[in-house]
Write an enzyme that holds these catalytic residues in place. Sequence first.
Site: not given
Length: 528
Positions: A11, A73, A174, A196
């Site tokens: 992850d 990211k 994810e 999330d």
Amino acid sequence: MARAEPVIGVDLGTTNSVVALVLDGEVHVVPDEDGHNTQCSMVAFLEDGSVVVGNSAKREAIIDPRNTVFSAKRLIGRHFDSREVQGAISSLPYRVVKGRNQAPQVEIRGERFGLPEISGMVLRRMKDIAERYLKQPVHKAVVTVPANFDDTQRQMTKLAGELADLEVLRVINEPTAAALAYGYGRDVDAKLAVYDFGGGTFDITLLQVQGTMFEVLATAGDTFLGGDDFDDRLARYMLLAFKQQHGVELTDVTGVNRLKHVAEKLKRELSRKDRAIVNVRELARSETGSHLDLRFQLDRAGFEERCQDIVQRSFLVCDDALRDAKLTASELDGVVLVGGSTRIPLVRRMVEGYFDQPPFVDLNPDEVVAIGAAIQGAALMADAFAEDAPPQPLLLDVTPMSLGVQTVGGYYEVLIQRNTAVPCEQSRVFTTTSDNQTSVRLRIYQGESRAVADNTWLGEVELFGLRPAPRGEVQVEVTFEIDPDGLVMVTARDRETGVEQAARIDLAAGYTPGEIDRMMARSRRGAP
Ligand code: AMP
């Protein structure tokens, strides 16, 4: 029997990264040498030329923020001029510059790095952690990305893996990984929501799980909503308190940065305790040169009152996803929590209220995505013919954004609608728009706006050698294909001659083979 080659599930998070793997049928979240299961996704470039990656880099972010890269990211695979990158730059203490092809690059101590290089260093760290744990080399990985990552972001993430000497077997979303972690091997038949709430983004995904099949029904997200919003909000209150205490405004960047770090700590403390106090020493100097400190206290109720609207924004996104999936919140059978911000009690309470059921809490929200990636990795490596082979999970994802082309007059024509199941393929025939036109250039975009300029440009494909003819006569067939990794391929074909031109849309932030070799060499050296 020889054990199958290990595959790590990573992850690769905005704030933290986690690595997991399956050993003898059991999932292990792999701790580092200090026993920590999560690593900061940070890379610090020290003065002596060495590079520190992971949790040890966190200290550097405070003492030397200009030379410590985090939140890569938020930048990877995006255009320098995009709203996301410009927004990120305004709050990042390190230097981000425009590289070739619009790609952002970080500039540290006079040297430029591509974002895949930075993420590659984080991935290499995760690989090292797993190798140390296994006492054997690791070459293969499944890496997760947010469901709304576009083609370029996925390509760049794959490249980051290569730069870490990892073969990325699959890039998976994810939320799908999180659903795998919950549903795989349990023979469930359920509709799940994966909620999330991370550091910088919020995503909601609705899935149908049936045995080994994981089908995404809809996904939606907000790339400007995350844990940082709580920190910024608290930091603002601290700035006000500082002004009230000392009658001076704090403007110095280092001071404001320190406050953000303190705000983040305070927020975490309030997830555990009812009240928290912070003392920030020597935050600034007065006109006379004496040190000015800040003392600030807050109780959980105060935090909740000040931040409720931030959580509320996540439900607007959930409304969108439910509408797309034609479901109501109460039709869901379970809610899976992912991301550090779901540890906030207010978030859990409000999620329970919105979905009318308590969320699942038995898996750690920081680890659930890596666990799912490891499960997928092990399944990919398993010998499908072996007697004890685990059943292959079937992941049916959807594309998070519509894909289309620019048409005359600055309009945008969608070829693949958002939330279409992938892999998929869609064709449409276009005709020439001017007389004797011998080439067409297709400009490819993603987004939901009718006006092409409001969408994100992905790349272009050009087809030459069309027969000169009056406009409207020559036909070009355009095909969009999305593969299981979510990567897009566009083909333009002259219907008369059959001549074809195809492009993977990696043009926008693509690197030349020479550049990749150079990055590869630099990454193996492990230092700039
Ligand atoms: P992620 O991107 O999933 O790693 O989430 C990181 C975000 O979660 C950051 O904004 C953290 O501040 C936040 N976070 C982590 N742990 C907690 C906690 N115990 N309470 C509140 N927020 C947290």
